[in-house]
Write a protein that holds these residues in place. Structure first.
Motif, PDB file in Angstrom:
ATOM      1  N   GLU A  31       0.830  -1.201   0.000  1.00 50.48           N
ATOM      2  CA  GLU A  31       0.000   0.000   0.000  1.00 50.48           C
ATOM      3  C   GLU A  31       0.866   1.252   0.000  1.00 50.48           C
ATOM      4  O   GLU A  31       1.879   1.321   0.693  1.00 50.48           O
ATOM      5  CB  GLU A  31      -0.919   0.009   1.231  1.00 50.48           C
ATOM      6  N   LEU A  32       0.459   2.232  -0.778  1.00 51.65           N
ATOM      7  CA  LEU A  32       1.156   3.508  -0.845  1.00 51.65           C
ATOM      8  C   LEU A  32       0.182   4.635  -0.536  1.00 51.65           C
ATOM      9  O   LEU A  32      -0.985   4.586  -0.948  1.00 51.65           O
ATOM     10  CB  LEU A  32       1.751   3.739  -2.237  1.00 51.65           C
ATOM     11  N   PHE A  33       0.676   5.641   0.181  1.00 54.45           N
ATOM     12  CA  PHE A  33      -0.117   6.826   0.466  1.00 54.45           C
ATOM     13  C   PHE A  33       0.727   8.065   0.214  1.00 54.45           C
ATOM     14  O   PHE A  33       1.922   8.091   0.529  1.00 54.45           O
ATOM     15  CB  PHE A  33      -0.595   6.831   1.927  1.00 54.45           C
ATOM     16  N   LEU A  34       0.102   9.075  -0.354  1.00 56.90           N
ATOM     17  CA  LEU A  34       0.754  10.372  -0.487  1.00 56.90           C
ATOM     18  C   LEU A  34       0.254  11.233   0.661  1.00 56.90           C
ATOM     19  O   LEU A  34      -0.950  11.525   0.768  1.00 56.90           O
ATOM     20  CB  LEU A  34       0.422  11.007  -1.831  1.00 56.90           C
ATOM     21  N   ALA A  35       1.154  11.619   1.546  1.00 61.28           N
ATOM     22  CA  ALA A  35       0.801  12.396   2.735  1.00 61.28           C
ATOM     23  C   ALA A  35       1.138  13.863   2.501  1.00 61.28           C
ATOM     24  O   ALA A  35       2.265  14.198   2.139  1.00 61.28           O
ATOM     25  CB  ALA A  35       1.564  11.868   3.952  1.00 61.28           C
ATOM     26  N   TYR A  36       0.147  14.742   2.720  1.00 62.23           N
ATOM     27  CA  TYR A  36       0.338  16.166   2.470  1.00 62.23           C
ATOM     28  C   TYR A  36       0.630  16.966   3.737  1.00 62.23           C
ATOM     29  O   TYR A  36       0.996  18.131   3.649  1.00 62.23           O
ATOM     30  CB  TYR A  36      -0.906  16.744   1.786  1.00 62.23           C
ATOM     31  N   ASP A  37       0.432  16.381   4.890  1.00 65.25           N
ATOM     32  CA  ASP A  37       0.755  17.084   6.130  1.00 65.25           C
ATOM     33  C   ASP A  37       1.103  16.060   7.192  1.00 65.25           C
ATOM     34  O   ASP A  37       0.739  14.885   7.111  1.00 65.25           O
ATOM     35  CB  ASP A  37      -0.411  17.977   6.584  1.00 65.25           C
ATOM     36  N   ARG A  38       1.843  16.503   8.209  1.00 66.94           N
ATOM     37  CA  ARG A  38       2.347  15.582   9.224  1.00 66.94           C
ATOM     38  C   ARG A  38       1.238  14.998  10.082  1.00 66.94           C
ATOM     39  O   ARG A  38       1.385  13.906  10.634  1.00 66.94           O
ATOM     40  CB  ARG A  38       3.378  16.291  10.102  1.00 66.94           C
ATOM     41  N   PHE A  39       0.096  15.698  10.214  1.00 67.09           N
ATOM     42  CA  PHE A  39      -0.986  15.201  11.054  1.00 67.09           C
ATOM     43  C   PHE A  39      -1.642  13.964  10.437  1.00 67.09           C
ATOM     44  O   PHE A  39      -2.126  13.080  11.138  1.00 67.09           O
ATOM     45  CB  PHE A  39      -2.030  16.309  11.277  1.00 67.09           C
ATOM     46  N   SER A  40      -1.659  13.904   9.117  1.00 64.87           N
ATOM     47  CA  SER A  40      -2.298  12.767   8.446  1.00 64.87           C
ATOM     48  C   SER A  40      -1.541  11.468   8.670  1.00 64.87           C
ATOM     49  O   SER A  40      -2.110  10.382   8.562  1.00 64.87           O
ATOM     50  CB  SER A  40      -2.425  13.041   6.950  1.00 64.87           C
ATOM     51  N   LEU A  41      -0.246  11.554   8.987  1.00 67.96           N
ATOM     52  CA  LEU A  41       0.537  10.345   9.209  1.00 67.96           C
ATOM     53  C   LEU A  41       0.029   9.547  10.401  1.00 67.96           C
ATOM     54  O   LEU A  41       0.228   8.335  10.480  1.00 67.96           O
ATOM     55  CB  LEU A  41       2.013  10.706   9.414  1.00 67.96           C
ATOM     56  N   ALA A  42      -0.646  10.225  11.337  1.00 68.07           N
ATOM     57  CA  ALA A  42      -1.179   9.539  12.512  1.00 68.07           C
ATOM     58  C   ALA A  42      -2.273   8.548  12.147  1.00 68.07           C
ATOM     59  O   ALA A  42      -2.604   7.650  12.929  1.00 68.07           O
ATOM     60  CB  ALA A  42      -1.714  10.564  13.522  1.00 68.07           C
ATOM     61  N   GLU A  43      -2.837   8.689  10.948  1.00 64.40           N
ATOM     62  CA  GLU A  43      -3.888   7.771  10.506  1.00 64.40           C
ATOM     63  C   GLU A  43      -3.331   6.438  10.022  1.00 64.40           C
ATOM     64  O   GLU A  43      -4.089   5.479   9.835  1.00 64.40           O
ATOM     65  CB  GLU A  43      -4.703   8.416   9.378  1.00 64.40           C
ATOM     66  N   LEU A  44      -2.024   6.373   9.795  1.00 63.51           N
ATOM     67  CA  LEU A  44      -1.407   5.169   9.262  1.00 63.51           C
ATOM     68  C   LEU A  44      -0.809   4.326  10.376  1.00 63.51           C
ATOM     69  O   LEU A  44      -0.402   4.830  11.426  1.00 63.51           O
ATOM     70  CB  LEU A  44      -0.317   5.537   8.251  1.00 63.51           C
ATOM     71  N   GLU A  45      -0.751   3.025  10.119  1.00 63.03           N
ATOM     72  CA  GLU A  45      -0.221   2.086  11.108  1.00 63.03           C
ATOM     73  C   GLU A  45       1.284   1.935  10.944  1.00 63.03           C
ATOM     74  O   GLU A  45       1.762   1.536   9.888  1.00 63.03           O
ATOM     75  CB  GLU A  45      -0.905   0.721  10.933  1.00 63.03           C
ATOM     76  N   PRO A  46       2.056   2.264  11.979  1.00 63.19           N
ATOM     77  CA  PRO A  46       3.519   2.093  11.882  1.00 63.19           C
ATOM     78  C   PRO A  46       3.889   0.616  11.995  1.00 63.19           C
ATOM     79  O   PRO A  46       3.031  -0.197  12.375  1.00 63.19           O
ATOM     80  CB  PRO A  46       4.028   2.900  13.080  1.00 63.19           C
ATOM     81  N   PRO A  47       5.155   0.238  11.672  1.00 67.64           N
ATOM     82  CA  PRO A  47       6.255   1.095  11.209  1.00 67.64           C
ATOM     83  C   PRO A  47       6.117   1.451   9.731  1.00 67.64           C
ATOM     84  O   PRO A  47       5.605   0.670   8.942  1.00 67.64           O
ATOM     85  CB  PRO A  47       7.486   0.245  11.471  1.00 67.64           C
ATOM     86  N   LEU A  48       6.603   2.647   9.378  1.00 64.49           N
ATOM     87  CA  LEU A  48       6.472   3.162   8.028  1.00 64.49           C
ATOM     88  C   LEU A  48       7.826   3.636   7.489  1.00 64.49           C
ATOM     89  O   LEU A  48       8.735   3.927   8.261  1.00 64.49           O
ATOM     90  CB  LEU A  48       5.502   4.351   8.000  1.00 64.49           C
ATOM     91  N   VAL A  49       7.902   3.692   6.188  1.00 65.37           N
ATOM     92  CA  VAL A  49       9.022   4.339   5.513  1.00 65.37           C
ATOM     93  C   VAL A  49       8.473   5.587   4.837  1.00 65.37           C
ATOM     94  O   VAL A  49       7.456   5.521   4.142  1.00 65.37           O
ATOM     95  CB  VAL A  49       9.668   3.420   4.457  1.00 65.37           C
ATOM     96  N   LEU A  50       9.122   6.731   5.063  1.00 64.26           N
ATOM     97  CA  LEU A  50       8.725   7.978   4.424  1.00 64.26           C
ATOM     98  C   LEU A  50       9.790   8.375   3.404  1.00 64.26           C
ATOM     99  O   LEU A  50      10.978   8.381   3.716  1.00 64.26           O
ATOM    100  CB  LEU A  50       8.565   9.101   5.451  1.00 64.26           C
ATOM    101  N   GLN A  51       9.333   8.686   2.205  1.00 63.64           N
ATOM    102  CA  GLN A  51      10.231   9.162   1.157  1.00 63.64           C
ATOM    103  C   GLN A  51       9.678  10.455   0.590  1.00 63.64           C
ATOM    104  O   GLN A  51       8.476  10.561   0.340  1.00 63.64           O
ATOM    105  CB  GLN A  51      10.363   8.126   0.032  1.00 63.64           C
ATOM    106  N   GLU A  52      10.561  11.425   0.387  1.00 63.25           N
ATOM    107  CA  GLU A  52      10.128  12.670  -0.227  1.00 63.25           C
ATOM    108  C   GLU A  52       9.577  12.387  -1.621  1.00 63.25           C
ATOM    109  O   GLU A  52      10.181  11.657  -2.406  1.00 63.25           O
ATOM    110  CB  GLU A  52      11.301  13.642  -0.330  1.00 63.25           C
ATOM    111  N   PHE A  53       8.405  12.945  -1.905  1.00 72.80           N
ATOM    112  CA  PHE A  53       7.809  12.739  -3.222  1.00 72.80           C
ATOM    113  C   PHE A  53       8.475  13.668  -4.225  1.00 72.80           C
ATOM    114  O   PHE A  53       8.614  14.869  -3.994  1.00 72.80           O
ATOM    115  CB  PHE A  53       6.304  12.997  -3.192  1.00 72.80           C
ATOM    116  N   VAL A  54       8.895  13.111  -5.361  1.00 71.19           N
ATOM    117  CA  VAL A  54       9.543  13.861  -6.430  1.00 71.19           C
ATOM    118  C   VAL A  54       8.727  13.667  -7.702  1.00 71.19           C
ATOM    119  O   VAL A  54       8.466  12.530  -8.116  1.00 71.19           O
ATOM    120  CB  VAL A  54      10.992  13.379  -6.654  1.00 71.19           C
ATOM    121  N   ASN A  55       8.294  14.760  -8.304  1.00 77.37           N
ATOM    122  CA  ASN A  55       7.603  14.645  -9.590  1.00 77.37           C
ATOM    123  C   ASN A  55       8.534  13.998 -10.611  1.00 77.37           C
ATOM    124  O   ASN A  55       9.693  14.412 -10.762  1.00 77.37           O
ATOM    125  CB  ASN A  55       7.177  16.026 -10.088  1.00 77.37           C
TER     126      ASN A  55
END
Length: 287
Positions: free
Chosen positions: A126-150
């Motif tokens: 599963e992949l999610f595009l997160a636009y703000d840090r508060f939305s990350l709380a909705e996801l179940e850890p552990p997670l990997v975060l990568q900066e999105f690059v067009n």
């Protein structure tokens, strides 16, 4: 053979004779794969081609010690679980000296969030595009975060099989404009985008997006990763920074990936197995 621009014909003739004299006997490849991996990799076409080259695939009984099975010339494995890891680590220690076996983020963010552990399940991709840090709380850890690059909605899957390199295009995540970034909040879920059905090789793409990464770059990257990771079977997911020609990012590395999605993998893979045995033969001292 060429060293510093000089050619040594005698050495070339000797190497050619050794290669010609190499007569591979039956090559036994033991494998321990999940049922999903086995179905996608050990296809009938591969097994038929392998038999024609003297290669036999034998299933490893994961409930028995590896040393009680075989003998295997090569061991292919991709299993999860602590128990299996302990089994293969013990086996690796025992064969370490045996050259006859080859074991192959700010308050406003724009990040891709994905599970840390990938076990082959749908959830682990599963992949999610997160636009703000508060939305990350909705996801179940552990997670990997990568900066999105067009990157123009296209990624390059680079398959490595020993020294062989094969590149295919896959559709990926679409670009996100600055206007969209300013308006959207929360999470946007994305489907798995790297499946075989998402091939972009035959699509009518902008040449600036479709152009493959330079071959010298891929060869240098593959060589460095083989050295640093100790792997011979892996793939790399790479993207090009949108609007540039020579700025690339490696966004994922997978060991023993789904080679069934790689064009002509049967020939490339069986040639790789034979080359392993041939290289061992060439390194043996003359008797």
């Amino acid at each position: 053979m060429r060293l510093n621009g000089e050619t040594f014909p005698e050495a070339e003739e000797e190497e050619a004779k050794e290669s010609e004299n190499f007569q591979p006997q039956e090559l036994v490849v033991g494998y321990a794969l999940t049922s999903k991996k086995k179905n996608s990799f050990l296809k009938p076409k591969l097994e038929v081609l392998a038999r024609s080259k003297g290669i036999t695939f034998v299933a490893i009984d994961t409930n028995r010690p590896l040393l009680d099975q075989g003998p295997f010339d090569i061991v292919l494995h991709k299993m999860s679980g602590k128990e299996w890891c302990e089994v293969i680590e013990r086996f690796a220690l025992l064969i370490m000296n045996d050259d006859q076996i080859v074991e192959i983020s700010p308050s406003r963010i724009q990040s891709i969030a994905k599970p840390l552990v990938v076990d082959g399940s749908a959830k682990s991709h599963e992949l999610f595009l997160a636009y703000d840090r508060f939305s990350l709380a909705e996801l179940e850890p552990p997670l990997v975060l990568q900066e999105f690059v067009n990157h123009g909605g296209v990624l390059f899957k680079i398959y490595i099989v020993g020294e062989a390199i094969k590149v295919v295009r896959r559709f990926s995540l679409p670009n996100v404009s600055k206007c969209e970034l300013a308006k959207v909040v929360g999470l946007i879920p994305f489907p798995r985008v790297s499946s075989a059905a998402a091939s972009a090789d035959d699509a009518d793409l902008d040449p600036g997006i479709a152009e493959l990464p330079p071959r010298p770059l891929l060869e240098r990257l593959a060589r460095e990763l083989r050295l640093r990771l100790g792997l011979r079977l892996f793939n790399i997911d790479m993207i090009r920074d949108y609007g540039t020609r020579d700025v690339f990012y490696v966004i994922d590395i997978n060991y023993f990936p789904g080679y069934g999605k790689m064009p002509d993998y049967e020939h490339i893979f069986t040639d790789f197995l034979v080359s392993l045995v041939q290289s061992k033969y060439m390194k043996r001292p003359n008797t």
